[in-house]
Design a protein around this motif. Structure first.
Motif, short mmCIF file in Angstrom:
data_model
loop_
_atom_site.label_atom_id
_atom_site.label_comp_id
_atom_site.label_asym_id
_atom_site.label_seq_id
_atom_site.Cartn_x
_atom_site.Cartn_y
_atom_site.Cartn_z
N SER A 164 0.85 -1.19 0.00
CA SER A 164 0.00 0.00 0.00
C SER A 164 0.89 1.24 0.00
N VAL A 165 0.27 2.40 0.12
CA VAL A 165 1.00 3.67 0.13
C VAL A 165 0.62 4.42 1.41
N ALA A 166 1.61 4.83 2.17
CA ALA A 166 1.36 5.67 3.36
C ALA A 166 1.16 7.10 2.90
N GLN A 224 10.89 3.25 -0.99
CA GLN A 224 11.64 2.49 0.01
C GLN A 224 12.06 3.40 1.17
N ALA A 225 11.03 4.07 1.70
CA ALA A 225 11.27 4.98 2.84
C ALA A 225 11.59 4.19 4.11
N LYS A 226 12.47 4.76 4.94
CA LYS A 226 12.84 4.13 6.21
C LYS A 226 12.98 5.22 7.28
N VAL A 232 5.28 2.95 7.71
CA VAL A 232 5.75 2.66 6.35
C VAL A 232 5.24 1.27 5.97
N PRO A 233 4.66 1.10 4.79
CA PRO A 233 4.21 -0.23 4.38
C PRO A 233 5.37 -1.22 4.44
N PRO A 234 5.12 -2.44 4.93
CA PRO A 234 6.23 -3.38 5.14
C PRO A 234 6.80 -4.02 3.87
N GLY A 235 6.11 -3.91 2.73
CA GLY A 235 6.63 -4.49 1.50
C GLY A 235 7.88 -3.78 1.02
N GLU A 280 -4.51 3.18 0.17
CA GLU A 280 -3.89 3.85 1.30
C GLU A 280 -3.63 2.86 2.44
N LEU A 281 -2.49 3.00 3.09
CA LEU A 281 -2.18 2.22 4.29
C LEU A 281 -2.97 2.81 5.46
N LEU A 282 -3.77 1.96 6.12
CA LEU A 282 -4.59 2.43 7.23
C LEU A 282 -3.82 2.33 8.55
N ASP A 283 -4.19 3.22 9.48
CA ASP A 283 -3.51 3.24 10.77
C ASP A 283 -3.69 1.94 11.55
#
Length: 693
Positions: free
Chosen positions: A441-443, A506-508, A483-486, A649-652
């Protein structure tokens, strides 16, 4: 950017006022018909009997009315239309459907100039032909029966037009015309003529004998109509839609098939097959005639006649009448079906609508002028409400210059040359078309989440693909942003402070150093066209925030039973190295190994004619996605391991075992939800635009 490299194997992606007809018999009304050239010797004995009947009628009705039955009495009004005629004529024309006598009317003794190459038959239009004569001529003519509703005694007179021309389509059925009674009603719509005078009943009943003017119909009140008794040999076909039959029609247009209309002279009209007509059939008026119907209508603003003409030395003239009043005369110059709008309005009520063909012309060797009718549409004054749309502030709030994203797909768009090939790939039954709800997903960080206290970070990029795409700009990222885990780890931020949109691939986040990093990213104007101007967050350089399905908009669309108001974004293993607008580049490597990979930037659409609500087994979320694909479509923005993987969207509250309550409530119970209820085989791929649409 390549997506889903680490995706698990299972996931992929009247009666008139006065005496009624029962007061006297019309069984012998046929004796009032004579040849235009005068009675034959064989009919003199019958004439003597008729004199006795006339005397009896004179006692019952008055001398003036009885005289009306004497052979040879002409109607005073023979003009084309618009001039007054007797109310008796109007009453009979209403019931029999007899059309107006056209200005070029031809008698039995005339040989018209426009038919100078056609031999004159023994009798012309209006002349009487007995059944024996008709049989001897070898021509079958339609029969019109006029029958008394009160007495049940009728006449059957077989008439001939005396024209050797036969219609192009030989499918005319016998038409039965019924004499209807009418009573005066104060509730009649404006413009409805009064009921016939008492002394005119006999003349009205005999109106079909002569050549009456254009029909001026007295419309009875609804109560009178329900009390009428009609004795028919064949029940006339009714209009295809009436407000009386369906209460909903009070608020909608009424469409009447022309082949359901009653033709005043049945032999002059033909129902024929035409694949280009509504319903596949239409009405041909191959001689002068009037097609009419009486129908209950809602308040209306105009009439639309769908017609075309066979042209010969000019166009056929179509005369449109409402309640006997001519409201439009139109030369039908079109040779293909064309809508002719008549700006005539009226309140709700019962109306007689008539369309007359008035200027027939024919030459055996040279041509034939005819009028063809498809439908008569009465345009309702009540405007249907607009279909519900998802709640909106009137402005998307970001990428307002991205017409490619926000603008709905036009009607009948141009398809890509390889559309059929690509749809065959996209709809392959052994492939998955999924919703990326958690791993990939996308944050999203919306502009409303950014405040003056939101920490800002100088994001460090690790790929040596050029200068830092964010430069010296710091990016606001709220504390606790997941951040999505993929492996893609996409994060997208809208920054109202700087007016910029950021995307990080690939945000960290390093909690020990309180720093953010990424492999690469892209940046563009928040109010721009949604295409990264510096760097790129997706393989196609389309901003990462664009096209992602958010929880708020999906919930709103479910509540409104609509789609989302922007195009979607998806990745595919069909992506090739080429690209088209709005993509600015591509990383596609044709992972699927197909013969014709699809360039990034292409837009797909689900067939908009499909009734998505009628598809069984769809989840609420699938219905929203399907409807969005119908109106706005979706763009190829990246390559991935699934055949189609749509960005959500990545949900909380998302976890590895649940994608989040909003998605679960929408029927998306798990990550990589395969949306197999959507009819993917009904997709089409649209031709690209080279510039902003």
């Amino acid at each position: 950017m390549s997506s889903h490299r680490d995706a698990p194997p299972h996931s992929g992606e009247a009666s008139a006022a006065g005496p009624t007809q029962s007061n006297f018999e019309f069984a012998d009304a046929k004796f009032a018909r004579t040849s235009i050239t005068g009675p034959s010797p064989s009919s003199r004995a019958t004439d003597l009997k008729r004199i006795g009947r006339i005397g009896a009628l004179a006692v019952a009705l008055g001398v003036g009315a009885a005289i009306a039955a004497v052979p040879g009495v002409a109607f005073a009004d023979t003009a084309e239309g618009g001039s007054p005629e007797s109310s008796a004529e109007r009453s009979q024309e209403s019931s029999s459907g007899t059309e107006a006598a056209p200005p070029q009317h031809r008698s039995a003794r005339e040989k018209p100039a426009d038919r100078d190459d056609k031999p004159s038959p023994p009798t012309r239009r209006g002349a009487t032909r007995t059944a024996a004569t008709e049989a001897a001529s070898g021509r079958d003519r339609p029969t019109r029966d006029t029958e008394s509703p009160a007495s049940g005694v009728g006449e059957s007179a077989v008439t001939s037009d005396g024209d050797d021309r036969q219609p192009a389509e030989q499918s005319v059925a016998t038409t039965t015309t019924t004499l209807r009674s009418a009573t005066s009603s104060s509730s009649q719509p404006a413009g409805v003529p009064d009921s016939p005078a008492q002394e005119s009943v006999l003349l009205a009943a005999s109106a079909s004998i002569g050549r009456p003017n254009e029909a001026r119909t007295a419309i009875p009140s609804p109560a009178a109509r329900s009390a009428q008794t009609s004795v028919l040999t064949e029940a006339p076909q009714q209009a295809s839609s009436t407000a009386a039959d369906d209460a909903d029609a009070q608020d909608r247009d009424v469409v009447i098939d022309a082949d359901s209309l009653t033709v005043s002279r049945p032999s002059n009209g033909t129902t024929y097959t035409d694949p280009t007509a509504s319903g596949g059939t239409a009405l041909l008026l191959h001689r002068n005639a009037t097609a009419s119907t009486t129908v209950t209508l809602p308040e209306f603003t105009s009439l639309v006649i769908r017609a075309k003409g066979d042209q010969y030395r000019g166009a056929p003239e179509m005369r449109v009448s409402v309640n006997g009043k001519v409201v439009s005369k139109v030369a039908v110059t079109a040779t293909s079906w064309t809508d002719y709008t008549v700006p005539f309005s009226g309140p709700a009520g019962t109306y007689t609508l008539s369309v007359a063909f008035t200027n027939d012309r024919y030459s055996r060797r040279n041509g034939d002028r005819n009028l063809r009718l498809d439908t008569v549409t009465v345009v309702s004054a009540v405007v249907d409400p607009e279909p519900p749309t998802p709640p909106s502030t009137g402005s998307p709030g970001y990428f307002e210059g991205a017409d490619w994203l926000w603008k709905p797909i036009a009607t009948n768009p141009v398809l890509a040359t390889n559309s059929a090939t690509w749809v065959n790939y996209l709809a392959a039954p052994d492939k998955l078309r999924i919703a990326n709800l958690y791993d990939y997903s996308v944050a999203l960080v919306s502009a409303s989440e950014i405040t003056s206290s939101t920490p800002r970070y100088d994001v460090a990029f690790t790929e040596p693909w050029g200068s830092d795409p964010f430069g010296n700009t710091t990016v606001p990222i709220p504390l606790g942003t997941k951040v999505p885990p993929g492996s893609d780890g996409h994060v997208a931020i809208l920054d109202p402070t700087t007016g910029l949109a950021y995307g990080i691939w690939q945000a960290k986040y390093n909690s020990s150093t309180n720093t953010w990093s990424g492999s690469w990213g892209g940046m563009t104007d928040l109010d721009g066209d949604g295409i990264d101007q510096s760097g790129s967050a997706t393989a196609a350089a389309i901003a990462r925030y664009a096209g992602v399905v958010t929880a708020a908009e999906l919930s709103a669309a479910i509540a409104a039973n609509t789609g989302i108001n922007h195009a979607l974004a998806f990745s595919t293993d069909l992506a090739g190295p080429d690209f088209v607008y709005p993509a600015a580049k591509s990383d596609g490597q044709n992972w699927a190994g197909v013969a014709v990979p699809i360039p990034e930037g292409y837009r797909i659409q689900l067939d908009p004619s499909i009734d998505v609500d009628a598809i069984p087994g769809m989840t609420p979320g699938e219905r929203v996605i399907a409807k969005t694909l119908q109106t706005h479509g979706a763009y190829v923005v990246d390559q991935g391991s699934a055949r189609m993987a749509f960005a959500f969207e990545l949900l909380d509250d998302a976890t590895s075992t649940s994608p989040g309550s909003v998605w679960v409530d929408a029927g998306f119970a798990w990550d990589y939800y395969d949306m197999n209820a959507i009819p993917w085989s009904q997709l089409r791929v649209l031709a690209p635009t080279s510039v902003s649409v």
